[in-house]
Design an enzyme around this catalytic site. Structure first.
Site, PDB file in Angstrom:
ATOM      1  CE  LYS A 156      28.022 -15.805  -4.283  1.00 30.00           C
ATOM      2  NZ  LYS A 156      28.803 -15.746  -5.497  1.00 30.00           N
TER       3      LYS A 156
ATOM      4  CG  ASP B 195      28.413 -20.689  -9.035  1.00 29.81           C
ATOM      5  OD1 ASP B 195      27.411 -20.473  -8.325  1.00 29.81           O
ATOM      6  OD2 ASP B 195      29.386 -19.917  -9.091  1.00 29.81           O
TER       7      ASP B 195
ATOM      8  CD  GLN C 232      31.553 -13.827  -6.885  1.00 34.43           C
ATOM      9  OE1 GLN C 232      31.301 -14.649  -6.014  1.00 34.43           O
ATOM     10  NE2 GLN C 232      30.592 -13.196  -7.540  1.00 34.43           N
TER      11      GLN C 232
END
Ligand code: NAD
Length: 277
Positions: free
Chosen positions: A48, A115, A92
């Site tokens: 990322k 997300d 994460q």
């Protein structure tokens, strides 16, 4: 058999992302919150960060000890919520077991939820609303299929995997695109019976070699979402490529299929959030 190449599609979308960035008066920043030191998480975050730097977006990698308390982690998320220099936030996953994942995700301001996993966004993507942030893997697969003119409308699609992060958003995305969707999981008694109905088979399990020739209908499109890290630099998917390649009409390989699209879609989500500000 054709290869569905996520790297080609990603590169095409990068050009579009860079163009979108020129329309902003500021450089967006993605906060990436990492708890602990899992090797797989570190590798995903590295991808990322590399992508962010390639397209000219800033990232703020906030790494905390595995022993952090739930309260302290929520405070970090809330700090990002009110920080005007941060435009998108991801935590994460997975988190350590002493932390309730939903409590952390739902602490994210839905306007910064890159997300698409907060309760508000989940309801929106389930409903198929235009203004949702879709989880990156589902969005990436939609873009991959669209680039290759693989229409989901009315088609029998089988998704294997039903996690909130991957399987369910993919199934919802396919439903929203008017596919006829079957979802399989670890308790499905006869996997091949369900998978061989599918014109498009999407596999998101995390078990290398799970899908063999007997699971695939002749000419079907097979999208392999699974990622299992064999060594630091080597990944395998859920589909036994050698076994399936003479039956499938097209396959997305691992690596080089869904993975690059997922990273790209995360940054497309970030830019959508910037537009909304
Ligand atoms: P998970 O462990 O949360 O879920 C796995 C799912 O597979 C479950 O729903 C389970 O019911 C199902 N399953 C397990 N064994 C099965 C079996 N024998 N037959 C049928 N179904 C079975 O994992 P997840 O977070 O959903 O991730 C799934 C895979 O996707 C992992 O390999 C992960 O690394 C990968 N992934 C890839 C990307 C990408 O960009 N390519 C992104 C996220 C996750």
């Amino acid at each position: 058999m054709n290869i569905i190449d996520g790297r080609i599609v990603r590169d095409a979308r990068i050009a579009n992302l860079k163009e979108r960035l020129t329309t902003l008066s500021y450089i967006p920043t993605l906060a990436i919150i990492q708890v602990g030191d899992r090797t797989d998480s570190t590798a995903f975050i590295r991808a990322k960060k590399t992508f962010a730097s390639n397209i000219g977006v800033k990232e703020n990698h906030i790494k905390v000890e595995e022993s952090i308390s739930q309260r302290e982690l929520i405070d970090i998320v809330k700090g990002c919520n009110i920080d005007p220099t941060i435009h998108g936030i991801i935590v994460q996953l997975p988190l350590p077991l002493h932390i309730e994942q939903d409590a952390i995700i739902d602490a994210i301001d839905p306007r910064k939820d890159a997300d698409g996993l907060t309760a508000i966004n989940t309801k929106r993507w389930l409903e198929g609303r235009e203004d949702c942030v879709m989880p990156a893997t589902a969005r990436g697969i939609r873009e991959l299929l669209s680039y290759y003119h693989i229409d989901l409308f009315g088609k029998p699609v089988t998704v294997i995997g039903r996690s909130m992060l991957v399987g369910k958003p993919i199934a919802a995305m396919c439903l929203n695109e008017n596919a006829t969707v079957t979802v399989c999981h670890s308790k499905t008694p006869n996997l091949a019976e369900e998978t061989t109905k599918a014109d498009i088979l999407i596999v998101a399990v995390g078990k290398p070699g799970l899908i063999q020739a007997i699971h695939v209908k002749k000419g079907a499109v097979v999208i392999d979402v699974g990622i299992t890290r064999i060594t630091t630099d080597s990944l395998v998917g859920d589909v036994n490529f050698e076994s399936v390649k003479d039956i499938a009409g097209a396959i997305s390989p691992v690596p080089g299929g869904v993975g690059p699209m997922t990273v790209c879609a995360l940054f497309e989500n970030l830019l959508d959030l910037c537009k909304a500000v």
